[in-house]
Write a protein that holds these residues in place. Structure first.
Motif, short mmCIF file in Angstrom:
data_model
loop_
_atom_site.label_atom_id
_atom_site.label_comp_id
_atom_site.label_asym_id
_atom_site.label_seq_id
_atom_site.Cartn_x
_atom_site.Cartn_y
_atom_site.Cartn_z
N PRO A 30 -3.87 -9.34 -1.86
CA PRO A 30 -5.00 -9.27 -2.78
C PRO A 30 -5.97 -10.45 -2.64
CG PRO A 30 -2.97 -8.70 -3.92
CD PRO A 30 -2.58 -9.20 -2.57
N LEU A 31 -5.44 -11.65 -2.48
CA LEU A 31 -6.31 -12.81 -2.29
C LEU A 31 -7.06 -12.71 -0.97
CD1 LEU A 31 -4.09 -15.77 -3.57
CD2 LEU A 31 -6.18 -14.88 -4.62
N GLY A 32 -6.39 -12.19 0.06
CA GLY A 32 -7.05 -12.00 1.34
C GLY A 32 -8.21 -11.03 1.23
N ALA A 33 -8.03 -9.96 0.46
CA ALA A 33 -9.11 -8.99 0.25
C ALA A 33 -10.30 -9.65 -0.42
CB ALA A 33 -8.61 -7.82 -0.57
N LEU A 34 -10.04 -10.49 -1.40
CA LEU A 34 -11.12 -11.18 -2.10
C LEU A 34 -11.85 -12.14 -1.17
CD1 LEU A 34 -12.64 -11.81 -4.71
CD2 LEU A 34 -10.85 -13.48 -5.26
N TRP A 139 -9.06 -9.10 6.24
CA TRP A 139 -8.40 -10.28 5.66
C TRP A 139 -7.18 -9.85 4.85
CZ3 TRP A 139 -12.52 -11.56 8.25
CH2 TRP A 139 -12.77 -12.90 8.57
N ALA A 140 -7.26 -8.71 4.16
CA ALA A 140 -6.11 -8.21 3.40
C ALA A 140 -4.97 -7.85 4.35
CB ALA A 140 -6.51 -7.00 2.56
N ALA A 141 -5.29 -7.17 5.45
CA ALA A 141 -4.26 -6.75 6.40
C ALA A 141 -3.60 -7.95 7.07
CB ALA A 141 -4.87 -5.83 7.45
N GLY A 142 -4.40 -8.96 7.41
CA GLY A 142 -3.83 -10.16 8.01
C GLY A 142 -2.85 -10.85 7.08
N ARG A 143 -3.20 -10.91 5.80
CA ARG A 143 -2.30 -11.54 4.82
C ARG A 143 -1.13 -10.64 4.47
NH1 ARG A 143 -6.73 -13.97 6.63
NH2 ARG A 143 -6.95 -16.08 5.81
N LEU A 144 -1.33 -9.32 4.56
CA LEU A 144 -0.19 -8.42 4.37
C LEU A 144 0.88 -8.68 5.42
CD1 LEU A 144 1.19 -5.97 3.04
CD2 LEU A 144 -0.17 -4.50 4.55
N ALA A 145 0.46 -9.01 6.63
CA ALA A 145 1.43 -9.34 7.67
C ALA A 145 2.29 -10.53 7.25
CB ALA A 145 0.70 -9.64 8.98
N VAL A 146 1.69 -11.47 6.54
CA VAL A 146 2.45 -12.62 6.02
C VAL A 146 3.47 -12.15 5.00
CG1 VAL A 146 2.29 -14.78 4.73
CG2 VAL A 146 0.56 -14.23 6.45
N THR A 147 3.04 -11.28 4.10
CA THR A 147 3.95 -10.75 3.08
C THR A 147 5.15 -10.07 3.72
OG1 THR A 147 2.08 -10.36 1.59
CG2 THR A 147 4.13 -9.20 1.10
N ALA A 180 0.26 -1.04 -0.74
CA ALA A 180 -0.61 -0.15 -1.52
C ALA A 180 -1.94 -0.81 -1.80
CB ALA A 180 0.09 0.23 -2.82
N VAL A 181 -1.92 -2.10 -2.10
CA VAL A 181 -3.17 -2.83 -2.35
C VAL A 181 -4.05 -2.81 -1.10
CG1 VAL A 181 -4.16 -5.12 -2.76
CG2 VAL A 181 -2.26 -4.31 -4.17
N THR A 182 -3.45 -3.07 0.04
CA THR A 182 -4.22 -3.08 1.29
C THR A 182 -4.78 -1.70 1.60
OG1 THR A 182 -2.79 -4.86 2.12
CG2 THR A 182 -4.13 -3.68 3.74
N ALA A 183 -3.98 -0.67 1.37
CA ALA A 183 -4.46 0.69 1.59
C ALA A 183 -5.64 1.01 0.67
CB ALA A 183 -3.33 1.69 1.36
N ALA A 184 -5.57 0.54 -0.57
CA ALA A 184 -6.66 0.78 -1.52
C ALA A 184 -7.93 0.06 -1.07
CB ALA A 184 -6.24 0.31 -2.91
N VAL A 185 -7.77 -1.14 -0.54
CA VAL A 185 -8.94 -1.88 -0.03
C VAL A 185 -9.58 -1.13 1.13
CG1 VAL A 185 -9.71 -4.02 1.06
CG2 VAL A 185 -8.05 -4.10 -0.80
N CYS A 186 -8.75 -0.59 2.02
CA CYS A 186 -9.29 0.21 3.13
C CYS A 186 -10.00 1.46 2.61
CB CYS A 186 -8.17 0.61 4.08
SG CYS A 186 -7.39 -0.77 4.97
#
Length: 252
Positions: A30-34, A139-147, A180-186
Motif C-alpha cells: 500500500p505504501l508503495g502504491a502511494l 511501485w506496489a508490485a515491487g514492494r509486494l515482492a518484499v512482502t 489483493a491491494v496490488t491487484a486493486a491498484v492495477c
C-alpha cells in the motif's frame, strides 16, 4: 515501522518485534502504491509544464528515491556487488556490508534507474493518467515482492539486521491481503482505459516473476534474505513492472 522502513517520513516506533515486523511488511505494497502515484503525478505534471517526457520522468523517479532515502537503491547496488564478487556466502555478505559501491553495483543502478526513467517517460507520453496508474502499480508490485519474500518459507541470511527481524513474519492472510491491494491498484487503471489496467496487471506479474528469480538466486547464494536483498527486490521488481506496462500500453 513500515513508514520508517519504506519512506523518508520521520516516525517514532514504540514497539519493534517480529509481530510488528510482519504487519509492517504487509504495508509495503500500500505504501508503495502511494509513493508510485506521487512519482507518476510529478512526472505527468512536469510534462504538462513543458518538460520532455524523459526529463519529467527523471524528476519523478528522482523524487521516488528521495522519498525512500535511496535505501532500496543502496540495497540493489550492494546485492549486485555481493553476487558479482564470486565469493562464498560469508564473503559475499561481507562485501554487501561495506559502505562503498563497486562496479557491479554502479552498472546495476544505471541500468535499473535508466529503465525506470525511460519506461515512465513512455507512460507519460501515452497520457498523464497512464503514468500515474503505471507508476502506482509498479511501485506496489515491487514492494509486494518484499512482502512475499518475508513469508515463512524464506530464511534469513544473517542472525542480525533487518532480514533477521522480518524473515518469516508475514503469514498467509497478510500476504493474500497485500496481493489483493496490488491487484486493486492495477484495476484502478481501468478508470483510464481497460487496456491501461491490463498493462498494469501485466507489469505486476512481470515484477513478481523477476523478483522471484532474484530472490531464488539470493537465497541459494547467500543462504537467505537480508535488508539489501529486500531493497533489491523492490527496485528490480518496480523497474520490471514499468518496462512491461509501458510495452503493453504501447500496443493499444
Amino acid at each position: 515501522m513500515a513508514l520508517g522502513t519504506f519512506t523518508v517520513v520521520p516516525v517514532r516506533v514504540e514497539r519493534v518485534d517480529r509481530a510488528v515486523a510482519g504487519w509492517a511488511m504487509f504495508w509495503a505494497a500500500p505504501l508503495g502504491a502511494l509513493l508510485g502515484a506521487v512519482v507518476g503525478a510529478v512526472a505527468a505534471a512536469g510534462a504538462a509544464a513543458g518538460l520532455s517526457d524523459a526529463l519529467a520522468a527523471l524528476l519523478g523517479v528522482g523524487l521516488g528515491a528521495l522519498l525512500t532515502r535511496g535505501l532500496h537503491l543502496d540495497g540493489l547496488a550492494d546485492l549486485a556487488d555481493g553476487l558479482g564478487s564470486g565469493r562464498p556466502a560469508s564473503g559475499a555478505l561481507e562485501v554487501m556490508r561495506r559502505s562503498d559501491i563497486g562496479p557491479f553495483g554502479v552498472v546495476t543502478l544505471v541500468v535499473v534507474l535508466g529503465a525506470q526513467v525511460l519506461a515512465l517517460g513512455q507512460m507519460v507520453e501515452a497520457s498523464p493518467a497512464a503514468a500515474v496508474a503505471g507508476a502506482a502499480s509498479a511501485w506496489a508490485a515491487g514492494r509486494l515482492a518484499v512482502t512475499l519474500a518475508c513469508t515463512p518459507r524464506v530464511p534469513s541470511a544473517r542472525t542480525d539486521g533487518l532480514g533477521a527481524m522480518v524473515a518469516g513474519t508475514v503469514r498467509a492472510p497478510a500476504a493474500t491481503a497485500a496481493c489483493a491491494v496490488t491487484a486493486a491498484v492495477c484495476a484502478a487503471g481501468w478508470a483510464h482505459t481497460p487496456w491501461t489496467a491490463a498493462a498494469c496487471a501485466a507489469g505486476a506479474v512481470a515484477a513478481l516473476a523477476v523478483a522471484g528469480v532474484l530472490l531464488r538466486r539470493a537465497v541459494r547464494r547467500l543462504g537467505g534474505v537480508t535488508g539489501d536483498v529486500l531493497g533489491a527486490l523492490a527496485e528490480s521488481g518496480g523497474a520490471s513492472a514499468l518496462v512491461v506496462a509501458a510495452a503493453v500500453a504501447s500496443w493499444s
